[in-house]
Design a protein around this motif. Structure first.
Motif, short mmCIF file in Angstrom:
data_model
loop_
_atom_site.label_atom_id
_atom_site.label_comp_id
_atom_site.label_asym_id
_atom_site.label_seq_id
_atom_site.Cartn_x
_atom_site.Cartn_y
_atom_site.Cartn_z
N UNK A 89 33.14 60.48 -44.00
CA UNK A 89 33.55 59.51 -45.01
C UNK A 89 33.26 58.09 -44.54
N UNK A 90 33.29 57.16 -45.48
CA UNK A 90 32.99 55.76 -45.15
C UNK A 90 34.14 55.07 -44.43
N UNK A 91 35.36 55.42 -44.79
CA UNK A 91 36.53 54.73 -44.23
C UNK A 91 36.80 55.18 -42.79
N UNK A 92 37.13 54.22 -41.93
CA UNK A 92 37.47 54.55 -40.54
C UNK A 92 38.85 55.20 -40.49
N UNK A 93 38.96 56.27 -39.73
CA UNK A 93 40.23 56.99 -39.63
C UNK A 93 40.98 56.69 -38.35
N UNK A 94 40.25 56.25 -37.33
CA UNK A 94 40.85 56.12 -36.01
C UNK A 94 40.08 55.08 -35.22
N UNK A 95 40.75 54.54 -34.18
CA UNK A 95 40.09 53.64 -33.24
C UNK A 95 40.41 54.13 -31.82
N UNK A 96 39.50 53.86 -30.90
CA UNK A 96 39.69 54.30 -29.52
C UNK A 96 39.70 53.11 -28.58
N UNK A 97 40.65 53.11 -27.65
CA UNK A 97 40.65 52.11 -26.58
C UNK A 97 39.57 52.44 -25.57
N UNK A 98 39.39 53.72 -25.34
CA UNK A 98 38.32 54.19 -24.45
C UNK A 98 38.00 55.62 -24.86
N UNK A 99 36.92 56.16 -24.29
CA UNK A 99 36.58 57.56 -24.52
C UNK A 99 37.04 58.45 -23.36
N UNK A 100 37.84 57.92 -22.47
CA UNK A 100 38.29 58.70 -21.32
C UNK A 100 38.96 60.02 -21.71
N UNK A 101 39.81 60.03 -22.76
CA UNK A 101 40.45 61.31 -23.11
C UNK A 101 39.47 62.38 -23.56
N UNK A 102 38.24 62.00 -23.91
CA UNK A 102 37.27 62.96 -24.42
C UNK A 102 36.31 63.46 -23.35
N UNK A 103 36.28 62.80 -22.21
CA UNK A 103 35.25 63.09 -21.21
C UNK A 103 35.33 64.53 -20.70
N UNK A 104 36.53 64.99 -20.37
CA UNK A 104 36.67 66.36 -19.83
C UNK A 104 36.19 67.39 -20.84
N UNK A 105 36.54 67.19 -22.11
CA UNK A 105 36.10 68.12 -23.15
C UNK A 105 34.58 68.10 -23.29
N UNK A 106 34.01 66.90 -23.27
CA UNK A 106 32.56 66.78 -23.42
C UNK A 106 31.80 67.46 -22.28
#
Length: 284
Positions: free
Chosen positions: A202-219
């Motif tokens: 969708x066009x509207x932003x749903x979330x903002x991130x301070x960093x991508x650190x919480x996603x690194x392990x999953x990635x």
């Protein structure tokens, strides 16, 4: 508050002090609203200082009072948002939130205000913060909680934003248990893939991130393709909208090379999103 430069930490600290000192609903609404805005502007050390046991307990008690009154007013909404901000990327703050009974109260909020997507978003956003902390994941992986999260992941019933946060929680829980994790008969990998197949950007932003650190392990977890898919979708969601803001965050986490790999060696849905991220930040 979003435009004027001043000491954000002092402003938030004074607002939370006002909540503790004065038993006035109007003042509480103003003070919590101020804290909600400022809590996202302070650094991690200041966030941990703001999220003292006393302050978090006071905020949780406000939520409890709204539950007792069955009131989903502005004060409840600002309080949920503030607690979400204060627990963002902070193991200590998430632990304190659980210790003061916040998780139990938020589960009651899910049950009592099930028809409010706004409230569901805030509660699931905070649950994502908890799901990112390995030592706290067991609070979300019992049968009752997990069944509720799986139900909320249903796109047709709750919409994309609620589904997004619910799948994020499932992704983190799956990462802790491997690629074919089954919780109480539920294959999380299949649920994630089946749910995301129906998502439309969708066009509207749903979330903002301070960093991508919480996603690194999953990635970096090759055994969690569903979790990877969710992470790539999340990064794509913010990067294509604000590449100047999020490109430095990708570089900080050394994710550019990983995105190149995903764009070439992933299932089509994930590869396409990874390529679009790289294109948006002009490094392809």
């Amino acid at each position: 508050l979003n435009c004027v430069q001043f000491n954000y930490y002092d402003g938030a600290r004074n607002a939370l002090s006002a909540v503790a000192i004065h038993n006035d609903a109007v003042l509480h609404r103003l003070a919590v609203a101020v804290c909600y805005i400022l809590a996202s502007k302070v650094n991690r050390v200041e966030t941990e200082l703001l999220a003292s046991t006393k302050n978090l307990r006071n905020l949780v008690q406000i939520v409890e009072s709204k539950l007792e009154a069955s009131s989903s007013d502005t004060l409840l909404r600002f309080t949920l948002s503030t607690l979400w901000n204060l627990t963002d990327e902070s193991e200590n703050n998430c632990s304190t939130f659980v210790d003061v009974g916040g998780l139990d109260v938020f589960l009651k909020v899910l049950s009592n205000f099930h028809s409010s997507k706004f409230i569901l978003n805030k509660v699931l956003g905070l649950f994502n913060n908890i799901a990112e902390i390995y030592s706290l994941q067991h609070h979300l992986s019992n049968e009752v909680v997990l069944n509720e999260i799986i139900k909320l992941s249903n796109l047709s019933d709750y919409g994309l934003k609620v589904s997004y946060f619910a799948v994020g929680i499932l992704s983190h829980l799956m990462h802790s248990g491997g690629s074919h994790t089954v919780y109480d008969g539920h294959d999380l990998s299949s649920i994630i893939d089946r749910t995301m197949d129906d998502w439309v950007i969708e066009d509207d932003a749903m979330v903002a991130y301070r960093s991508f650190n919480p996603l690194v392990c999953l990635l970096r977890c090759s055994q969690c393709p569903g979790g990877r898919r969710w992470c790539i979708w999340a990064i794509h969601h913010v990067c294509v909208r604000k590449p100047q803001r999020y490109t430095p965050l990708l570089l900080e986490c050394n994710l550019i090379e990983l995105l190149h790999d995903f764009s070439q060696n992933s299932p089509p849905h994930t590869a396409k999103l990874a390529a679009e991220i790289l294109s948006s930040i002009k490094v392809l």
